[in-house]
Design a protein around this motif. Structure first.
Motif, PDB file in Angstrom:
ATOM      1  N   GLU A  37       1.043  -1.244  -0.103  1.00  0.00           N
ATOM      2  CA  GLU A  37      -0.041  -0.029   0.051  1.00  0.00           C
ATOM      3  C   GLU A  37       0.584   1.158  -0.039  1.00  0.00           C
ATOM      4  OE1 GLU A  37      -3.213   2.009   2.990  1.00  0.00           O
ATOM      5  OE2 GLU A  37      -3.478  -0.074   2.379  1.00  0.00           O
ATOM      6  N   GLU A  38       1.886   1.257   0.698  1.00  0.00           N
ATOM      7  CA  GLU A  38       2.957   2.366   0.852  1.00  0.00           C
ATOM      8  C   GLU A  38       3.669   2.556  -0.512  1.00  0.00           C
ATOM      9  OE1 GLU A  38       6.531   4.044   3.616  1.00  0.00           O
ATOM     10  OE2 GLU A  38       5.662   2.067   4.075  1.00  0.00           O
ATOM     11  N   LEU A  39       4.011   1.346  -1.078  1.00  0.00           N
ATOM     12  CA  LEU A  39       4.730   1.340  -2.298  1.00  0.00           C
ATOM     13  C   LEU A  39       3.644   2.113  -3.442  1.00  0.00           C
ATOM     14  CD1 LEU A  39       7.005   0.789  -4.141  1.00  0.00           C
ATOM     15  CD2 LEU A  39       5.991  -1.439  -4.239  1.00  0.00           C
ATOM     16  N   VAL A  40       2.454   1.651  -3.304  1.00  0.00           N
ATOM     17  CA  VAL A  40       1.533   2.275  -4.262  1.00  0.00           C
ATOM     18  C   VAL A  40       1.472   3.534  -4.254  1.00  0.00           C
ATOM     19  CG1 VAL A  40      -0.937   2.402  -5.137  1.00  0.00           C
ATOM     20  CG2 VAL A  40       0.260   0.251  -4.762  1.00  0.00           C
ATOM     21  N   GLU A  41       1.411   4.280  -2.877  1.00  0.00           N
ATOM     22  CA  GLU A  41       1.203   5.536  -2.778  1.00  0.00           C
ATOM     23  C   GLU A  41       2.304   6.421  -3.212  1.00  0.00           C
ATOM     24  OE1 GLU A  41       0.535   6.324   1.452  1.00  0.00           O
ATOM     25  OE2 GLU A  41      -1.328   5.203   1.457  1.00  0.00           O
ATOM     26  N   MET A  42       3.728   5.753  -3.023  1.00  0.00           N
ATOM     27  CA  MET A  42       4.800   6.424  -3.423  1.00  0.00           C
ATOM     28  C   MET A  42       4.968   6.492  -4.888  1.00  0.00           C
ATOM     29  SD  MET A  42       7.592   4.877  -0.824  1.00  0.00           S
ATOM     30  CE  MET A  42       9.093   5.695  -1.909  1.00  0.00           C
ATOM     31  N   ALA A  43       4.485   5.423  -5.582  1.00  0.00           N
ATOM     32  CA  ALA A  43       4.495   5.305  -7.115  1.00  0.00           C
ATOM     33  C   ALA A  43       3.559   6.473  -7.626  1.00  0.00           C
ATOM     34  CB  ALA A  43       3.974   3.749  -7.619  1.00  0.00           C
ATOM     35  N   LEU A  44       2.449   6.745  -7.016  1.00  0.00           N
ATOM     36  CA  LEU A  44       1.500   7.656  -7.678  1.00  0.00           C
ATOM     37  C   LEU A  44       2.129   8.940  -7.191  1.00  0.00           C
ATOM     38  CD1 LEU A  44      -1.855   6.255  -6.269  1.00  0.00           C
ATOM     39  CD2 LEU A  44      -1.076   6.302  -8.763  1.00  0.00           C
ATOM     40  N   LYS A  45       2.498   9.230  -6.037  1.00  0.00           N
ATOM     41  CA  LYS A  45       3.257  10.549  -5.686  1.00  0.00           C
ATOM     42  C   LYS A  45       4.458  10.913  -6.642  1.00  0.00           C
ATOM     43  CE  LYS A  45       5.833  12.887  -2.231  1.00  0.00           C
ATOM     44  NZ  LYS A  45       6.397  12.864  -0.892  1.00  0.00           N
ATOM     45  N   HIS A  46       5.279  10.107  -7.167  1.00  0.00           N
ATOM     46  CA  HIS A  46       6.327  10.117  -7.809  1.00  0.00           C
ATOM     47  C   HIS A  46       6.034   9.970  -9.394  1.00  0.00           C
ATOM     48  CE1 HIS A  46       8.877  11.250  -4.406  1.00  0.00           C
ATOM     49  NE2 HIS A  46       8.450  10.331  -3.794  1.00  0.00           N
ATOM     50  N   LYS A  47       5.018   9.423  -9.572  1.00  0.00           N
ATOM     51  CA  LYS A  47       4.816   9.172 -11.033  1.00  0.00           C
ATOM     52  C   LYS A  47       5.548   8.245 -11.682  1.00  0.00           C
ATOM     53  CE  LYS A  47       2.113  13.154 -11.904  1.00  0.00           C
ATOM     54  NZ  LYS A  47       2.115  14.413 -11.613  1.00  0.00           N
ATOM     55  N   HIS A  48       6.109   7.097 -10.809  1.00  0.00           N
ATOM     56  CA  HIS A  48       7.254   6.129 -11.164  1.00  0.00           C
ATOM     57  C   HIS A  48       6.426   4.773 -10.938  1.00  0.00           C
ATOM     58  CE1 HIS A  48      11.355   5.004 -12.116  1.00  0.00           C
ATOM     59  NE2 HIS A  48      11.103   4.056 -11.075  1.00  0.00           N
TER      60      HIS A  48
END
Length: 70
Positions: A37-48
């Protein structure tokens, strides 16, 4: 200093760790295997959308670098 967010069995994550080690950079590796869940949030935040996510910390300020190729 760098922060690498990665997963086990990720070849590019291993390459990122080895690259920073070979260059003598300080870094922290954070496994995201049990933190989807945290990884998905980071991916969305950084568009990566892939790991590793590499962040450089300069004077306390995090700067998103990208993945291994960046």
């Amino acid at each position: 200093m760098y922060i690498i967010y990665g997963k086990k069995n990720c070849g590019f994550c291993s390459k990122a760790v080895k690259l920073l080690q070979s260059q003598g950079f300080d870094f922290i590796y954070t496994s995201m295997d049990d933190r989807q869940e945290e990884l998905v949030e980071m991916a969305l935040k950084h568009k990566h959308n892939t790991v590793p996510l590499i962040i450089q910390v300069i004077e306390g300020n995090p700067i998103f670098i990208g993945g291994y190729d960046n």
